[in-house]
Motif scaffolding. Structure first.
Motif, PDB file in Angstrom:
ATOM      1  N   VAL A  80      35.857  41.512  30.894  1.00 24.40           N
ATOM      2  CA  VAL A  80      34.816  42.535  30.850  1.00 24.40           C
ATOM      3  C   VAL A  80      35.148  43.476  29.695  1.00 24.40           C
ATOM      4  O   VAL A  80      36.272  43.968  29.584  1.00 24.40           O
ATOM      5  N   LEU A  88      35.442  32.782  36.642  1.00 26.96           N
ATOM      6  CA  LEU A  88      35.468  34.189  36.247  1.00 26.96           C
ATOM      7  C   LEU A  88      36.879  34.755  36.205  1.00 26.96           C
ATOM      8  O   LEU A  88      37.733  34.402  37.025  1.00 26.96           O
ATOM      9  N   ASP A 118      38.761  40.486  36.174  1.00 24.15           N
ATOM     10  CA  ASP A 118      38.036  41.719  35.852  1.00 24.15           C
ATOM     11  C   ASP A 118      36.763  41.879  36.678  1.00 24.15           C
ATOM     12  O   ASP A 118      36.312  43.001  36.928  1.00 24.15           O
ATOM     13  N   PHE A 119      36.181  40.765  37.099  1.00 26.45           N
ATOM     14  CA  PHE A 119      34.886  40.814  37.791  1.00 26.45           C
ATOM     15  C   PHE A 119      35.018  41.234  39.253  1.00 26.45           C
ATOM     16  O   PHE A 119      34.022  41.543  39.893  1.00 26.45           O
ATOM     17  N   TYR A 120      36.227  41.236  39.764  1.00 28.79           N
ATOM     18  CA  TYR A 120      36.411  41.475  41.189  1.00 28.79           C
ATOM     19  C   TYR A 120      37.001  42.850  41.451  1.00 28.79           C
ATOM     20  O   TYR A 120      37.757  43.392  40.640  1.00 28.79           O
ATOM     21  N   TYR A 126      32.649  43.139  44.482  1.00 34.67           N
ATOM     22  CA  TYR A 126      32.414  42.862  43.072  1.00 34.67           C
ATOM     23  C   TYR A 126      31.943  44.102  42.318  1.00 34.67           C
ATOM     24  O   TYR A 126      31.086  44.841  42.779  1.00 34.67           O
ATOM     25  N   TYR A 153      31.215  43.605  38.848  1.00 32.40           N
ATOM     26  CA  TYR A 153      30.389  43.038  37.779  1.00 32.40           C
ATOM     27  C   TYR A 153      29.851  41.673  38.208  1.00 32.40           C
ATOM     28  O   TYR A 153      30.343  41.075  39.162  1.00 32.40           O
ATOM     29  N   THR A 154      28.855  41.222  37.469  1.00 33.94           N
ATOM     30  CA  THR A 154      28.320  39.893  37.727  1.00 33.94           C
ATOM     31  C   THR A 154      27.962  39.220  36.402  1.00 33.94           C
ATOM     32  O   THR A 154      27.503  39.884  35.468  1.00 33.94           O
ATOM     33  N   LEU A 155      28.199  37.919  36.325  1.00 32.81           N
ATOM     34  CA  LEU A 155      27.870  37.135  35.137  1.00 32.81           C
ATOM     35  C   LEU A 155      26.623  36.318  35.453  1.00 32.81           C
ATOM     36  O   LEU A 155      26.632  35.475  36.350  1.00 32.81           O
ATOM     37  N   THR A 158      26.643  39.887  30.864  1.00 32.72           N
ATOM     38  CA  THR A 158      27.466  40.546  31.878  1.00 32.72           C
ATOM     39  C   THR A 158      26.780  41.830  32.329  1.00 32.72           C
ATOM     40  O   THR A 158      26.289  42.606  31.498  1.00 32.72           O
ATOM     41  N   PRO A 179      29.214  37.102  42.475  1.00 33.89           N
ATOM     42  CA  PRO A 179      29.677  37.608  41.181  1.00 33.89           C
ATOM     43  C   PRO A 179      29.111  36.821  39.997  1.00 33.89           C
ATOM     44  O   PRO A 179      29.418  37.104  38.857  1.00 33.89           O
ATOM     45  N   SER A 180      28.263  35.822  40.271  1.00 30.96           N
ATOM     46  CA  SER A 180      27.632  35.035  39.211  1.00 30.96           C
ATOM     47  C   SER A 180      26.413  34.329  39.791  1.00 30.96           C
ATOM     48  O   SER A 180      26.305  34.155  41.007  1.00 30.96           O
TER      49      SER A 180
END
Length: 414
Positions: A94, A261, A264-266, A307, A309-311, A325, A374-375
């Motif tokens: 991220v 992922l 960073d996303f978690y 989460y 962030y999400t991709l 992102t 998260p995605s």
């Protein structure tokens, strides 16, 4: 070290090519859908932001150039180690864009970069730098608000009663000063930047002295400056880095729905993630057990908080994939805007379909509220009414709907 290896640079926009405008019928069909689109918000800029950004960027670039000249083989090895660590991931991490320098930095370097950028600015504009320090380095917003209001009151008294000496002195051991101002970063720097200096003054009726902030005589000749400083202080906000979307376009791929992922996303540590995986396995084994609605809602809420962030990927009719992102709590409208900005014909309404065939019509709903974390891989579709109108007019959609400059930087999804 401020400078961080940034993700692949986004393609620069090419000059727009002239093309035939949409038919009157197509524009009428598009009007209703376009009405719901939100206007893109303007980013907040503090006072003298352009000057701040220019000056700090020059200083940071000079520092980076000096550092690069002294790079060791150890540093080269560390870069290789990072590349090896991120190999096979859908995105390397991220990243954020610093509003003061324009530099792109990793999530774990964001705060240190902004802090150093602010501190570097003290040499050229100490007042602006100290205000940014107060607003950015102190996390308790209520305490910051109280401190700013108290400082503003001090300056108001001086501006309204410049002839009264008592208003030009502030005792540092005063209870109000200690509880509201002394405890915050940047406040002392602000007082010194606007013309106060520390002095030891005698205590009336005693043989001891105490420390005061005393306004310099020369500052009294610039009372309007004090008023301006107060207004800057009251109107300022924290310096916040902007999330880098890391826009990418991929060729058609059967791996579009597969995501790997980084941590960073978690919102969990590596150990917590392993524990969650174990609990998931156990949950599958107990899936036959009946659960109440309240139990299911608690589990959903717990899942949403995992989460940050999400991709997200959007697959177009020609198979090409757009990736970006996002914050997990951003609304769906942000994704619609992100996709629209990538379209060649950005005036045409479209729909986004989530996994399972559900159309994303509620644009105020957050990604984590509609299961897009998260995605997720979504499907792009032009508005059916507009497409029917275009077909009836004899026009055809030719080529990819994405902008040519994005397609020129297309990648292969591995």
């Amino acid at each position: 070290m401020l400078w961080e290896r940034a993700p692949k640079e986004k393609p620069k926009a090419a000059p727009p090519k002239s093309r035939q405008g949409p038919t009157d019928e197509a524009q009428m069909a598009a009007a209703a859908a376009l009405a719901r689109l939100e206007q893109k918000p303007k980013p907040w800029l503090p006072s003298s932001q352009d000057a701040i950004k220019s000056q700090v960027k020059k200083e940071l670039m000079a520092e980076a150039a000096a550092s690069e000249r002294g790079l060791s083989t150890d540093h080269t090895g560390s870069v290789s180690a990072v590349e090896e660590e991120t190999a096979g991931l859908s995105v390397s991490g991220v990243y954020f864009i610093c509003p003061l320098t324009g530099a792109t930095v990793r999530k774990d370097q964001k705060e240190a970069h902004i802090k150093e950028a602010i501190l570097l600015h003290f040499s050229s504009d100490p007042v602006a730098a100290s205000i940014m320090e107060i607003q950015t380095f102190n996390r308790d917003r209520e305490r910051v608000k109280l401190a700013v209001e108290t400082i503003a009151k001090y300056l108001d008294n001086i501006h309204l009663h410049p002839e009264e000496e008592k208003y030009r002195k502030i005792k540092l051991q005063n209870k109000v000063f200690q509880e509201r101002i002394n405890c915050l970063e940047g406040t002392h720097e602000f007082f010194q930047a606007i013309g106060f200096e520390k002095e030891m003054l005698p205590v009336p009726g005693q043989e001891t002295t105490e420390e005061y902030y005393v306004l310099k005589e020369e500052a009294l000749t610039k009372l309007e400056d004090l008023k301006d400083y107060k207004e800057q202080l009251l109107s300022s906000e924290p310096v916040k880095a902007q999330l880098d979307r890391q826009l990418c376009v991929f060729k058609p791929s059967p791996q579009a729905a597969q995501f790997e992922l980084p941590h960073d996303f978690y919102n969990l540590t590596a150990e917590e993630l392993k524990r969650e995986q174990r609990l998931r396995t156990e949950a599958v084994e107990k899936a036959s057990m009946l659960r109440t609605k309240a139990m299911r809602e608690r589990e959903e809420q717990r899942e949403m908080r995992k989460y940050n962030y999400t991709l997200l990927r959007v697959r177009f009719p020609d198979g090409y994939i757009l990736q970006g992102t996002f914050y997990a709590r951003e609304p769906v409208s942000v994704l619609y805007r992100f996709v629209r900005e990538a379209l060649k014909d950005d005036w045409m309404p479209f729909e986004l379909v989530a996994p399972g065939g559900l159309k994303l019509t509620e644009e105020k709903v957050a990604f984590n509220e509609c299961g897009l974390v998260p995605s997720a891989l979504l499907t792009f579709a032009w508005d059916a009414a507009v497409m029917a109108d275009i077909k009836a007019s004899g026009e055809e959609q030719k080529g990819s709907p994405l902008k040519p400059e994005l397609l020129s930087a297309v990648q292969i999804l591995s």
